[in-house]
Scaffold this active site. Structure first.
Site, PDB file in Angstrom:
ATOM      1  N   GLY A  61       0.809  -1.216   0.000  1.00  0.00           N
ATOM      2  CA  GLY A  61       0.000   0.000   0.000  1.00  0.00           C
ATOM      3  C   GLY A  61       0.841   1.264   0.000  1.00  0.00           C
ATOM      4  CG  ASP A  84      -8.863  -2.528   8.519  1.00  0.00           C
ATOM      5  OD1 ASP A  84      -8.475  -2.451   9.697  1.00  0.00           O
ATOM      6  OD2 ASP A  84      -9.617  -3.433   8.106  1.00  0.00           O
TER       7      ASP A  84
HETATM    8  N1  SPD Z   1      -4.270  -3.417  18.204  1.00  0.00           N
HETATM    9  C1  SPD Z   1      -4.806  -3.985  17.021  1.00  0.00           C
HETATM   10  C2  SPD Z   1      -5.270  -2.963  16.051  1.00  0.00           C
HETATM   11  C3  SPD Z   1      -5.745  -3.595  14.808  1.00  0.00           C
HETATM   12  C4  SPD Z   1      -6.381  -2.648  13.894  1.00  0.00           C
HETATM   13  N2  SPD Z   1      -6.733  -3.262  12.652  1.00  0.00           N
HETATM   14  C5  SPD Z   1      -7.561  -4.371  12.745  1.00  0.00           C
HETATM   15  C6  SPD Z   1      -7.873  -4.945  11.441  1.00  0.00           C
HETATM   16  C7  SPD Z   1      -9.248  -5.448  11.365  1.00  0.00           C
HETATM   17  N3  SPD Z   1      -9.743  -5.479  10.052  1.00  0.00           N
END
Ligand code: SPD
Length: 283
Positions: free
Chosen positions: A138, A156
Site C-alpha cells: 500500500g 485498516d
Molecule cells: N491493536 C490492534 C489494532 C488492529 C487494527 N486493525 C484491525 C484490522 C481489522 N480489520
C-alpha cells in the site's frame, strides 16, 4: 481445558483469551499469521502476536471505520481500502449501493487466504463484482499509482510496530492524500488514546499537517487494549457531523452498531483527549 493466549500491551498489561484450538498458523514473508478459536470471542485473527479481529466484536471496529466516512463523503463511487485482509472493512463498504468500485490493497496474501478459509463470517463480500483485491504494498501504491483518485480511502492496518509502522508515517499519509479526490474523505484506525496517547497524538499531528479537517472519534472494541478505540476522519472540505440521511438509511437497519445517534456521539471527545490535542476546552 484450553490454553490462554495473551497479547501484551506496552510491556505492562495483558489481554488473555481462552483458546480452544489453533485453526491456522503460518509465517508469511511479512509476518506471523494465526487464527484461533476461543471460548468467548469466537474465531480470532492474530498477526505477530497482536489480536486483529474477532468474530465476537469485529462489527464494532469495521462499522465504525467505514460508515462515518461513507455517509459523509460527497461521492462514494470509488473507495480504496488499504490493509483489511480479513475482509470486514470491504464487507461494510460494499453494503453501500452507491459504491461502484472498491479496490483493496493488502500486502499479505496469507492474511486473506487464512481469513477466507477460517473467518468466512467476517469476509462475506469477497465475491462482490465491485471488489478488486490487489496483493501489493500500500505504501508503494499510494506514492506511485497512476490510478484515478478515490472518493474515500480507509486505512485498516495493524499497529505501528514492525511492518505496520510504514502505514503511520507522513510520507504514507501524503501518498494517501495524493490518491484522494479534492473533496474526498479518508478515515483510519488511530489506536487506543488512553493506552497509546503518544501514538494517538502523533497520528493527529501528522494528519493535521496535511488536511484542514481532522476529527478523531471513539468507540469501544473489547479486543483491543483498554477497549477504548479511536478512528480519525480527515478531509479538506466538509465536516463529519453532517451525514447524508439517504446514505445512513441505506445501511442502518442492517448494521449491528452504527446508527444516526452513534455517528454524532462518536465524535464527542472527553477532556483528556481535548487537552492532549490542544482543542478548545469545553464551555
Ligand atoms: N491493536 C490492534 C489494532 C488492529 C487494527 N486493525 C484491525 C484490522 C481489522 N480489520
Amino acid at each position: 481445558m484450553g490454553l490462554w493466549y495473551d497479547e501484551t500491551f506496552r510491556d505492562h498489561m495483558r489481554l488473555g483469551l481462552l483458546s480452544k484450538e489453533t485453526l491456522f498458523s503460518g509465517q508469511s514473508r511479512y509476518q506471523k499469521v494465526e487464527v484461533i478459536d476461543t471460548v468467548g470471542f469466537g474465531r480470532v485473527l492474530i498477526i505477530d502476536d497482536v489480536f486483529m479481529t474477532s468474530e465476537f466484536d469485529e462489527f464494532l471496529y469495521h462499522e465504525m471505520l467505514t460508515h462515518p466516512a461513507l455517509t459523509t463523503a460527497p461521492s462514494i463511487a470509488r473507495v480504496l481500502v488499504i490493509g483489511g485482509g480479513d475482509g470486514g472493512t470491504v464487507r461494510e463498504v460494499l453494503r453501500h449501493p452507491d459504491v461502484t468500485e472498491c479496490v483493496m490493497v493488502e500486502i499479505d496474501e496469507m492474511v486473506v487466504d487464512a481469513s477466507k478459509q477460517h473467518l468466512p463470517g467476517i469476509g462475506t463480500a469477497w465475491d462482490d463484482p465491485r471488489l478488486d483485491v490487489r496483493f501489493i504494498d500500500g505504501v508503494d501504491y499510494v506514492k506511485q499509482s497512476t490510478d484515478a483518485p478515490y472518493d474515500v480511502i480507509l486505512l485498516d492496518g495493524t499497529d505501528p510496530v514492525g511492518p505496520g509502522t510504514a502505514l503511520f508515517d507522513e510520507g504514507f499519509y501524503a501518498g494517501c492524500k495524493r490518491m484522494l479526490t479534492a473533496d474526498g474523505v479518508m478515515a483510519l484506525q488511530s489506536e487506543a488514546p488512553l493506552l497509546m496517547m503518544d501514538v494517538f497524538v502523533e497520528i493527529q499531528q501528522r494528519l493535521r499537517a496535511l488536511f484542514s479537517e481532522v476529527h478523531p472519534y471513539l468507540g469501544g472494541v473489547p479486543l483491543y487494549g483498554t477497549g477504548s478505540w479511536s478512528w480519525t476522519w480527515c478531509s479538506d472540505t466538509g465536516e463529519p457531523l453532517r451525514p447524508i440521511p439517504e446514505r445512513q438509511a441505506a445501511i442502518v437497519n442492517a448494521s449491528k452498531a452504527y446508527n444516526e445517534d452513534l455517528h454524532q456521539a462518536a465524535f464527542a471527545l472527553p477532556n483528556y483527549i481535548k487537552r492532549a490535542l490542544k482543542l478548545p476546552p469545553p464551555t
